[in-house]
Design a protein around this motif. Sequence first.
Motif, PDB file in Angstrom:
ATOM      1  N   ARG A 216       0.823  -1.222   0.000  1.00  0.00           N
ATOM      2  CA  ARG A 216       0.000   0.000   0.000  1.00  0.00           C
ATOM      3  C   ARG A 216       0.854   1.268   0.000  1.00  0.00           C
ATOM      4  N   GLY A 217       2.117   1.147   0.401  1.00  0.00           N
ATOM      5  CA  GLY A 217       2.967   2.325   0.500  1.00  0.00           C
ATOM      6  C   GLY A 217       2.727   3.129   1.762  1.00  0.00           C
ATOM      7  N   THR A 218       2.276   2.443   2.827  1.00  0.00           N
ATOM      8  CA  THR A 218       2.060   3.112   4.118  1.00  0.00           C
ATOM      9  C   THR A 218       3.011   2.604   5.196  1.00  0.00           C
ATOM     10  N   GLU A 219       3.764   1.548   4.886  1.00  0.00           N
ATOM     11  CA  GLU A 219       4.721   0.960   5.820  1.00  0.00           C
ATOM     12  C   GLU A 219       5.958   0.530   5.051  1.00  0.00           C
ATOM     13  N   TRP A 220       7.119   0.667   5.714  1.00  0.00           N
ATOM     14  CA  TRP A 220       8.401   0.295   5.127  1.00  0.00           C
ATOM     15  C   TRP A 220       9.142  -0.523   6.167  1.00  0.00           C
ATOM     16  N   HIS A 221       9.341  -1.817   5.893  1.00  0.00           N
ATOM     17  CA  HIS A 221       9.922  -2.762   6.858  1.00  0.00           C
ATOM     18  C   HIS A 221      11.215  -3.355   6.307  1.00  0.00           C
ATOM     19  N   TRP A 222      12.212  -3.453   7.181  1.00  0.00           N
ATOM     20  CA  TRP A 222      13.487  -4.054   6.805  1.00  0.00           C
ATOM     21  C   TRP A 222      13.929  -5.081   7.839  1.00  0.00           C
TER      22      TRP A 222
ATOM     23  N   ASN B  28      11.175  -0.641  11.185  1.00  0.00           N
ATOM     24  CA  ASN B  28      10.214  -0.126  10.219  1.00  0.00           C
ATOM     25  C   ASN B  28       9.907   1.336  10.493  1.00  0.00           C
ATOM     26  N   VAL B  29       9.388   1.991   9.479  1.00  0.00           N
ATOM     27  CA  VAL B  29       8.718   3.277   9.615  1.00  0.00           C
ATOM     28  C   VAL B  29       7.358   3.123   8.965  1.00  0.00           C
ATOM     29  N   ARG B  30       6.391   3.891   9.485  1.00  0.00           N
ATOM     30  CA  ARG B  30       5.027   3.731   8.991  1.00  0.00           C
ATOM     31  C   ARG B  30       4.235   5.021   9.202  1.00  0.00           C
ATOM     32  N   ASP B  31       3.296   5.243   8.295  1.00  0.00           N
ATOM     33  CA  ASP B  31       2.354   6.348   8.440  1.00  0.00           C
ATOM     34  C   ASP B  31       1.307   5.911   9.456  1.00  0.00           C
ATOM     35  N   SER B  32       1.515   6.273  10.709  1.00  0.00           N
ATOM     36  CA  SER B  32       0.645   5.783  11.770  1.00  0.00           C
ATOM     37  C   SER B  32       0.592   6.774  12.927  1.00  0.00           C
ATOM     38  N   GLY B  33      -0.041   7.907  12.729  1.00  0.00           N
ATOM     39  CA  GLY B  33      -0.262   8.869  13.805  1.00  0.00           C
ATOM     40  C   GLY B  33       0.981   9.198  14.610  1.00  0.00           C
TER      41      GLY B  33
END
Length: 185
Positions: A66-72, A88-93
Amino acid sequence: MTAAIPELTTPRLILRPLVLADSDAVQRLFPRIEVVRFLASRVPWPYPADGAFTFLRDVVLPGMERGTEWHWSIRLKSAPEQLIGMINVRDSGDDNRGFWLDPAWHGQGLMTEASDAVTDYWFDTLQRPVLRVIKAIANTASRRISETSGMRVIAAEDRDYVSGRWPSEIWEMTAEEWRSRRPPR
């Protein structure tokens, strides 16, 4: 379909985008109380035998798509086939970055390296204006990473974690603050 998530590197680490094939390595390392104790209470505990596979398949990979989370996965350059943690980084408030590391690798500054790399990605590639993270006050090692990166506490509240309810802090940093602390490139 969103753009591919890149592999990131630091002086000692390779951060590879997570794939479903990483689930066996995650399942071997993750389900230990010293790893999950300060993770959000939505993490099932005791951790199910298929927990990593299900989490990657149903949460991580769809969020990446979806392009809302980036996990490594986190790997040492000296042992690139060995997964030692995740970040990870994520669009989450108010909770934009999360991580865990195999306790055998704690205390070596590896998570600070990984955290700096994904914070660069958050601000420089994704162009997000603010990074916020939530930390249990008792999680001193994780709080130290926020402190050394220049984040500041903006709020306090109680939160539920795998190990129970703990006083917590919300930490914040703007893109401008991050860039002002970084050495010139």
